[in-house]
Motif scaffolding. Structure first.
Motif, PDB file in Angstrom:
ATOM      1  N   SER A  48     -10.906 -72.885 -10.659  1.00  0.00           N
ATOM      2  CA  SER A  48     -10.462 -74.031  -9.862  1.00  0.00           C
ATOM      3  C   SER A  48     -10.099 -73.608  -8.441  1.00  0.00           C
ATOM      4  N   GLU A  49      -9.580 -72.392  -8.284  1.00  0.00           N
ATOM      5  CA  GLU A  49      -9.258 -71.895  -6.951  1.00  0.00           C
ATOM      6  C   GLU A  49     -10.527 -71.534  -6.180  1.00  0.00           C
ATOM      7  N   ARG A  50     -11.547 -71.058  -6.896  1.00  0.00           N
ATOM      8  CA  ARG A  50     -12.827 -70.812  -6.219  1.00  0.00           C
ATOM      9  C   ARG A  50     -13.418 -72.121  -5.711  1.00  0.00           C
ATOM     10  N   ILE A  51     -13.293 -73.182  -6.480  1.00  0.00           N
ATOM     11  CA  ILE A  51     -13.777 -74.491  -6.033  1.00  0.00           C
ATOM     12  C   ILE A  51     -12.995 -74.944  -4.799  1.00  0.00           C
ATOM     13  N   ARG A  52     -11.684 -74.799  -4.841  1.00  0.00           N
ATOM     14  CA  ARG A  52     -10.851 -75.208  -3.699  1.00  0.00           C
ATOM     15  C   ARG A  52     -11.188 -74.383  -2.458  1.00  0.00           C
ATOM     16  N   TYR A  53     -11.417 -73.091  -2.673  1.00  0.00           N
ATOM     17  CA  TYR A  53     -11.778 -72.216  -1.557  1.00  0.00           C
ATOM     18  C   TYR A  53     -13.085 -72.666  -0.914  1.00  0.00           C
ATOM     19  N   TRP A  54     -14.105 -72.912  -1.743  1.00  0.00           N
ATOM     20  CA  TRP A  54     -15.405 -73.317  -1.201  1.00  0.00           C
ATOM     21  C   TRP A  54     -15.323 -74.676  -0.512  1.00  0.00           C
ATOM     22  N   GLN A  55     -14.474 -75.559  -1.012  1.00  0.00           N
ATOM     23  CA  GLN A  55     -14.312 -76.849  -0.339  1.00  0.00           C
ATOM     24  C   GLN A  55     -13.697 -76.663   1.041  1.00  0.00           C
ATOM     25  N   GLN A  56     -12.699 -75.782   1.137  1.00  0.00           N
ATOM     26  CA  GLN A  56     -12.113 -75.492   2.447  1.00  0.00           C
ATOM     27  C   GLN A  56     -13.159 -74.906   3.387  1.00  0.00           C
ATOM     28  N   ARG A 118     -21.045 -63.000   1.003  1.00  0.00           N
ATOM     29  CA  ARG A 118     -21.120 -61.679   0.370  1.00  0.00           C
ATOM     30  C   ARG A 118     -20.763 -61.783  -1.106  1.00  0.00           C
ATOM     31  N   CYS A 119     -21.547 -61.086  -1.936  1.00  0.00           N
ATOM     32  CA  CYS A 119     -21.223 -60.981  -3.355  1.00  0.00           C
ATOM     33  C   CYS A 119     -20.050 -60.025  -3.526  1.00  0.00           C
ATOM     34  N   GLN A 120     -19.068 -60.441  -4.313  1.00  0.00           N
ATOM     35  CA  GLN A 120     -17.877 -59.623  -4.515  1.00  0.00           C
ATOM     36  C   GLN A 120     -18.096 -58.512  -5.538  1.00  0.00           C
ATOM     37  N   THR A 121     -19.292 -58.480  -6.150  1.00  0.00           N
ATOM     38  CA  THR A 121     -19.609 -57.426  -7.113  1.00  0.00           C
ATOM     39  C   THR A 121     -20.601 -56.421  -6.544  1.00  0.00           C
ATOM     40  N   CYS A 122     -21.771 -56.895  -6.108  1.00  0.00           N
ATOM     41  CA  CYS A 122     -22.806 -55.962  -5.646  1.00  0.00           C
ATOM     42  C   CYS A 122     -22.810 -55.781  -4.131  1.00  0.00           C
ATOM     43  N   GLY A 123     -22.110 -56.656  -3.399  1.00  0.00           N
ATOM     44  CA  GLY A 123     -22.008 -56.514  -1.951  1.00  0.00           C
ATOM     45  C   GLY A 123     -23.165 -57.093  -1.166  1.00  0.00           C
ATOM     46  N   GLU A 124     -24.141 -57.694  -1.821  1.00  0.00           N
ATOM     47  CA  GLU A 124     -25.284 -58.266  -1.103  1.00  0.00           C
ATOM     48  C   GLU A 124     -24.818 -59.386  -0.170  1.00  0.00           C
ATOM     49  N   GLU A 125     -25.377 -59.401   1.050  1.00  0.00           N
ATOM     50  CA  GLU A 125     -25.039 -60.423   2.033  1.00  0.00           C
ATOM     51  C   GLU A 125     -26.237 -61.334   2.262  1.00  0.00           C
ATOM     52  N   THR A 126     -25.975 -62.637   2.306  1.00  0.00           N
ATOM     53  CA  THR A 126     -27.044 -63.621   2.434  1.00  0.00           C
ATOM     54  C   THR A 126     -26.629 -64.721   3.403  1.00  0.00           C
ATOM     55  N   ASP A 127     -27.618 -65.529   3.791  1.00  0.00           N
ATOM     56  CA  ASP A 127     -27.404 -66.687   4.650  1.00  0.00           C
ATOM     57  C   ASP A 127     -26.503 -67.690   3.923  1.00  0.00           C
ATOM     58  N   PRO A 128     -25.452 -68.183   4.571  1.00  0.00           N
ATOM     59  CA  PRO A 128     -24.542 -69.090   3.865  1.00  0.00           C
ATOM     60  C   PRO A 128     -25.099 -70.484   3.608  1.00  0.00           C
ATOM     61  N   LEU A 129     -26.040 -70.951   4.431  1.00  0.00           N
ATOM     62  CA  LEU A 129     -26.448 -72.350   4.369  1.00  0.00           C
ATOM     63  C   LEU A 129     -26.929 -72.788   2.984  1.00  0.00           C
ATOM     64  N   PRO A 130     -27.819 -72.028   2.308  1.00  0.00           N
ATOM     65  CA  PRO A 130     -28.250 -72.473   0.973  1.00  0.00           C
ATOM     66  C   PRO A 130     -27.096 -72.588  -0.021  1.00  0.00           C
ATOM     67  N   HIS A 131     -26.098 -71.731   0.124  1.00  0.00           N
ATOM     68  CA  HIS A 131     -24.963 -71.764  -0.801  1.00  0.00           C
ATOM     69  C   HIS A 131     -24.078 -72.981  -0.534  1.00  0.00           C
ATOM     70  N   TYR A 132     -23.887 -73.316   0.729  1.00  0.00           N
ATOM     71  CA  TYR A 132     -23.127 -74.524   1.050  1.00  0.00           C
ATOM     72  C   TYR A 132     -23.860 -75.769   0.549  1.00  0.00           C
ATOM     73  N   GLU A 133     -25.171 -75.800   0.737  1.00  0.00           N
ATOM     74  CA  GLU A 133     -25.949 -76.954   0.280  1.00  0.00           C
ATOM     75  C   GLU A 133     -25.876 -77.098  -1.234  1.00  0.00           C
ATOM     76  N   ALA A 134     -25.950 -75.964  -1.941  1.00  0.00           N
ATOM     77  CA  ALA A 134     -25.857 -76.002  -3.403  1.00  0.00           C
ATOM     78  C   ALA A 134     -24.482 -76.488  -3.842  1.00  0.00           C
ATOM     79  N   PHE A 135     -23.432 -76.038  -3.147  1.00  0.00           N
ATOM     80  CA  PHE A 135     -22.080 -76.468  -3.511  1.00  0.00           C
ATOM     81  C   PHE A 135     -21.901 -77.968  -3.272  1.00  0.00           C
ATOM     82  N   ARG A 136     -22.469 -78.480  -2.189  1.00  0.00           N
ATOM     83  CA  ARG A 136     -22.387 -79.923  -1.926  1.00  0.00           C
ATOM     84  C   ARG A 136     -23.002 -80.727  -3.077  1.00  0.00           C
ATOM     85  N   LYS A 137     -24.111 -80.225  -3.612  1.00  0.00           N
ATOM     86  CA  LYS A 137     -24.839 -80.958  -4.648  1.00  0.00           C
ATOM     87  C   LYS A 137     -24.167 -80.859  -6.014  1.00  0.00           C
ATOM     88  N   THR A 138     -23.649 -79.675  -6.335  1.00  0.00           N
ATOM     89  CA  THR A 138     -23.186 -79.431  -7.704  1.00  0.00           C
ATOM     90  C   THR A 138     -21.672 -79.361  -7.846  1.00  0.00           C
TER      91      THR A 138
END
Length: 206
Positions: A48-56, A118-138
């Motif tokens: 639930s805190e991860r959801i709140r974080y991503w919303q912020q 950034r992934c908190q496990t493997c450290g891979e860094e990616t473009d944020p836009l697709p992740h924000y779009e996915a969060f908006r949808k789901t």
């Protein structure tokens, strides 16, 4: 002083980016006056805190997405082009120094950047836009292909600073011959200790 300096350390804080329309965090109308931050341990242990974080963060992304570098960002790029810049060490996470043209090897974003996820496990860094779009949808906090939690590449409360970036900043403070402290109250540690390393060497401090 600036004319004679050849290794300038520019240390920048929120006041540099407010003219670009980005609010500060601790001022009278600052972000933390209206939002409660999510601590890193909460992010890592509570869905639930991860959801709140991503919303912020998606609110920030929407607000900051159109922000452009201003005259201060551009003036610092001019210092680099003139061969006078040792390093920019910024507390800001907005990515505007990069957008203005500051070279990666001349920039320490000591609190990270919203321009990457950034992934908190493997450290891979990616473009944020697709992740924000996915969060908006789901409404689901995004997860890396490795299964790790994804998070904008910024430093949260309770999260350690990157020791490599701290060392880059400290090295610049030991090499510079002038410090420009711009738009910072120098009240957030350990980041604020960086220009003081130079000041303790007797380097001029503006």
């Amino acid at each position: 002083m600036l004319r004679s300096a050849s290794h300038v350390l520019a240390f920048t804080g929120a006041g540099v980016s407010t003219p670009s329309g980005i609010p500060d965090y601790r001022g009278p109308q600052g972000v933390w006056k209206t939002k409660t931050p999510v601590f890193y341990e909460e992010f890592m242990t509570d869905r639930s805190e991860r959801i709140r974080y991503w919303q912020q963060k998606i609110d920030d992304f929407d607000a900051w997405g159109t922000a452009k570098p201003n005259a201060v960002h551009r003036a610092i790029v001019d210092l680099e082009h003139a061969g006078k810049l040792e390093m920019v060490v910024t507390q800001n996470i907005d990515g505007l120094h990069s957008a203005a043209g500051t070279s990666d090897d001349k920039l320490v974003e000591i609190h990270g950047t919203v321009r990457l996820v950034r992934c908190q496990t493997c450290g891979e860094e990616t473009d944020p836009l697709p992740h924000y779009e996915a969060f908006r949808k789901t409404g689901e906090p995004p997860v890396c292909h490795c299964g790790g939690f994804l998070k904008p590449a910024t430093i949260s409360f309770g999260q350690n600073l990157d020791p490599f970036e701290i060392e880059r900043a400290r090295s610049a403070a030991l090499s510079c011959d002038l410090v420009l402290a711009l738009g910072s109250t120098l009240s957030v540690y350990p980041a604020a200790s960086v220009p003081l390393v130079a000041a303790e060497r007797g380097v001029p401090y503006v």
